[in-house]
Design a protein around this motif. Sequence first.
Motif, short mmCIF file in Angstrom:
data_model
loop_
_atom_site.label_atom_id
_atom_site.label_comp_id
_atom_site.label_asym_id
_atom_site.label_seq_id
_atom_site.Cartn_x
_atom_site.Cartn_y
_atom_site.Cartn_z
N GLY A 74 -20.89 -3.05 3.29
CA GLY A 74 -19.87 -3.05 2.26
C GLY A 74 -18.94 -1.84 2.25
N ALA A 75 -19.05 -0.96 3.26
CA ALA A 75 -18.09 0.16 3.34
C ALA A 75 -16.70 -0.42 3.62
N LEU A 76 -16.65 -1.43 4.49
CA LEU A 76 -15.42 -2.21 4.65
C LEU A 76 -15.50 -3.30 3.59
N GLU A 77 -14.49 -3.36 2.74
CA GLU A 77 -14.54 -4.31 1.63
C GLU A 77 -13.18 -5.01 1.53
N PRO A 78 -13.06 -6.17 2.19
CA PRO A 78 -11.76 -6.87 2.24
C PRO A 78 -11.30 -7.43 0.90
N THR A 79 -12.11 -7.29 -0.15
CA THR A 79 -11.66 -7.78 -1.47
C THR A 79 -11.40 -6.62 -2.44
N VAL A 83 -8.67 -3.15 -7.15
CA VAL A 83 -8.87 -1.72 -7.42
C VAL A 83 -7.72 -0.90 -6.82
N LEU A 84 -7.32 -1.29 -5.61
CA LEU A 84 -6.21 -0.62 -4.92
C LEU A 84 -4.94 -0.69 -5.77
N THR A 85 -4.74 -1.86 -6.39
CA THR A 85 -3.57 -2.07 -7.25
C THR A 85 -3.63 -1.18 -8.49
N LEU A 129 -7.89 -11.03 -1.56
CA LEU A 129 -8.16 -10.57 -0.19
C LEU A 129 -7.04 -9.65 0.28
N ASP A 130 -7.39 -8.65 1.09
CA ASP A 130 -6.39 -7.72 1.64
C ASP A 130 -6.84 -7.36 3.06
N LEU A 131 -6.00 -7.67 4.03
CA LEU A 131 -6.37 -7.40 5.42
C LEU A 131 -5.86 -6.04 5.90
N GLY A 132 -5.47 -5.19 4.96
CA GLY A 132 -4.89 -3.88 5.30
C GLY A 132 -5.72 -3.04 6.25
N ALA A 133 -7.02 -3.19 6.20
CA ALA A 133 -7.88 -2.32 7.00
C ALA A 133 -8.21 -2.90 8.38
N GLY A 135 -6.07 -5.84 9.81
CA GLY A 135 -4.98 -6.69 10.31
C GLY A 135 -4.24 -6.11 11.50
N LYS A 136 -3.93 -4.81 11.43
CA LYS A 136 -3.14 -4.21 12.51
C LYS A 136 -3.95 -4.17 13.81
N GLY A 137 -5.23 -3.89 13.70
CA GLY A 137 -6.09 -3.88 14.88
C GLY A 137 -6.23 -5.26 15.49
N THR A 200 -7.01 5.29 14.14
CA THR A 200 -7.33 6.40 13.24
C THR A 200 -7.16 6.01 11.78
N SER A 201 -8.07 6.46 10.94
CA SER A 201 -7.92 6.34 9.49
C SER A 201 -8.08 7.71 8.87
N GLY A 202 -7.32 7.96 7.83
CA GLY A 202 -7.43 9.23 7.14
C GLY A 202 -6.71 9.15 5.82
N ILE A 219 -7.71 4.95 0.85
CA ILE A 219 -8.95 4.28 1.24
C ILE A 219 -9.96 4.46 0.10
N ILE A 220 -10.41 3.32 -0.42
CA ILE A 220 -11.25 3.32 -1.62
C ILE A 220 -12.73 3.17 -1.23
N ASP A 221 -13.59 3.95 -1.87
CA ASP A 221 -15.02 3.76 -1.70
C ASP A 221 -15.43 2.60 -2.61
N LEU A 248 -13.80 -0.23 12.01
CA LEU A 248 -14.68 0.93 12.00
C LEU A 248 -13.98 2.20 11.51
N SER A 249 -12.69 2.35 11.82
CA SER A 249 -12.01 3.59 11.37
C SER A 249 -12.05 3.67 9.85
N THR A 250 -11.76 2.56 9.20
CA THR A 250 -11.77 2.56 7.74
C THR A 250 -13.19 2.73 7.19
N SER A 251 -14.13 1.96 7.74
CA SER A 251 -15.48 1.97 7.15
C SER A 251 -16.23 3.27 7.46
N PHE A 253 -14.79 6.14 7.74
CA PHE A 253 -14.19 7.10 6.82
C PHE A 253 -14.86 7.00 5.45
N VAL A 254 -15.14 5.78 5.03
CA VAL A 254 -15.83 5.57 3.74
C VAL A 254 -17.25 6.13 3.80
N LYS A 255 -17.94 5.92 4.92
CA LYS A 255 -19.34 6.34 5.03
C LYS A 255 -19.50 7.86 5.07
P1 ADP Z 1 -3.94 2.28 7.78
O1 ADP Z 1 -3.47 1.13 6.97
O2 ADP Z 1 -3.29 3.56 7.44
O3 ADP Z 1 -4.02 1.99 9.22
P2 ADP Z 1 -6.74 1.68 7.39
O4 ADP Z 1 -6.86 0.81 8.57
O5 ADP Z 1 -7.86 2.63 7.17
O6 ADP Z 1 -5.44 2.56 7.34
O7 ADP Z 1 -6.62 0.70 6.16
C1 ADP Z 1 -6.40 1.18 4.86
C2 ADP Z 1 -5.96 0.02 3.99
O8 ADP Z 1 -7.04 -0.90 3.82
C3 ADP Z 1 -5.56 0.44 2.60
O9 ADP Z 1 -4.17 0.72 2.52
C4 ADP Z 1 -5.93 -0.79 1.78
O10 ADP Z 1 -4.95 -1.79 1.91
C5 ADP Z 1 -7.18 -1.26 2.44
N1 ADP Z 1 -8.43 -0.63 1.99
C6 ADP Z 1 -8.63 0.50 1.24
N2 ADP Z 1 -9.94 0.77 1.10
C7 ADP Z 1 -10.60 -0.21 1.78
C8 ADP Z 1 -11.98 -0.50 2.02
N3 ADP Z 1 -12.97 0.26 1.58
N4 ADP Z 1 -12.25 -1.61 2.77
C9 ADP Z 1 -11.28 -2.40 3.24
N5 ADP Z 1 -9.98 -2.19 3.05
C10 ADP Z 1 -9.65 -1.10 2.33
#
Ligand code: ADP
Length: 302
Positions: A74-79, A83-85, A129-133, A135-137, A200-202, A219-221, A248-251, A253-255
Amino acid sequence: MDTYMTFTAYGDNAGEALEKAEKEIHTLESEWSVTDENSEIYAVNHSNGNVVTLSEDTAGVVSFALEMAKETDGALEPTIYPVLTAWGFTTDENRIPGNEEIQSLLSRVGYEKVELNGQKIHLPEGMELDLGAVGKGYAGDLTAEIVKESGVTSALLNIGGNVQTVGSRPDGNDWRLAIRSPYGDGEVGVLEVSDCAVVTSGNYERYFTGEDGKRYGHIIDPKTGYPVDNGLASVTIVTEEGKMGDALSTSMFVKGLEGAQEYWKSHEGFDMILMTEDGEIYLTEGIENNFTLTDSFSNMEK
Ligand code: ADP
Ligand code: MG
Ligand code: MG
């Protein structure tokens, strides 16, 4: 996808390959955007609990995100979107929500409540759902595939900082990728690699500073509903597939430092560069000899 992308390809079919790659990105954007009213993700987020049928690509990326959510505990949390909003990261009107508000929003978060069967998805009402973490990969993988299908064997696809390499440089040497400093301007070092993704995530690109002077990153825990604040400045993942690198970069970072190191020890197929806010840098074995600190960072503790 709210970012800049730069694609470079070499060889006979480079022009054609890049045109197709660009087209693919626009298609994926129109399917995966959270804000575009015509996107599939928008349809899911406004389905009021009804089942929605997704395209193959979208079902693929959602399925991968859910799998990785489970794998990372659950470190990666697509829902996480509600909270992000609340923190204003989706509108750039940043604010610090109260604890009660965060707790109540967290009840609308939880990847295990999403049901995906093939291309059919059911998202409980109130969840988003949010593919922000990832989608680009994921887009990087699909784009690299298209570039290869055009016969290109050497290309560099930079999708908003997610770098996807196809083959090596035209002269056969490794690509030399600059790793940006999370501490300010400039580059911390250079990574020499080929045929892989570097993601990279930061918290140094998208963040706001509160009235308390603290920095709040995007990036939200998911365990707390607060922006990650664990002493890590950035995480760079080096792996075969962009989608894995992004997840993995996002998760990681959370861990945090220790959690990421533990995860690496029990999982194969990736390397990472962890940088702490204290100016320490940690490299995993597989890339120890591929990374060189630049002059101005040569005294960093490695
Ligand atoms: P970037 O978008 O800068 O490449 P990331 O790949 O780390 O960075 O994704 C960060 C984005 O993912 C946030 O802008 C948000 O939309 C979403 N996000 C934030 N926290 C989480 C989380 N714990 N799990 C999944 N998605 C997240
Ligand atoms: Mg990313
Ligand atoms: Mg990511």
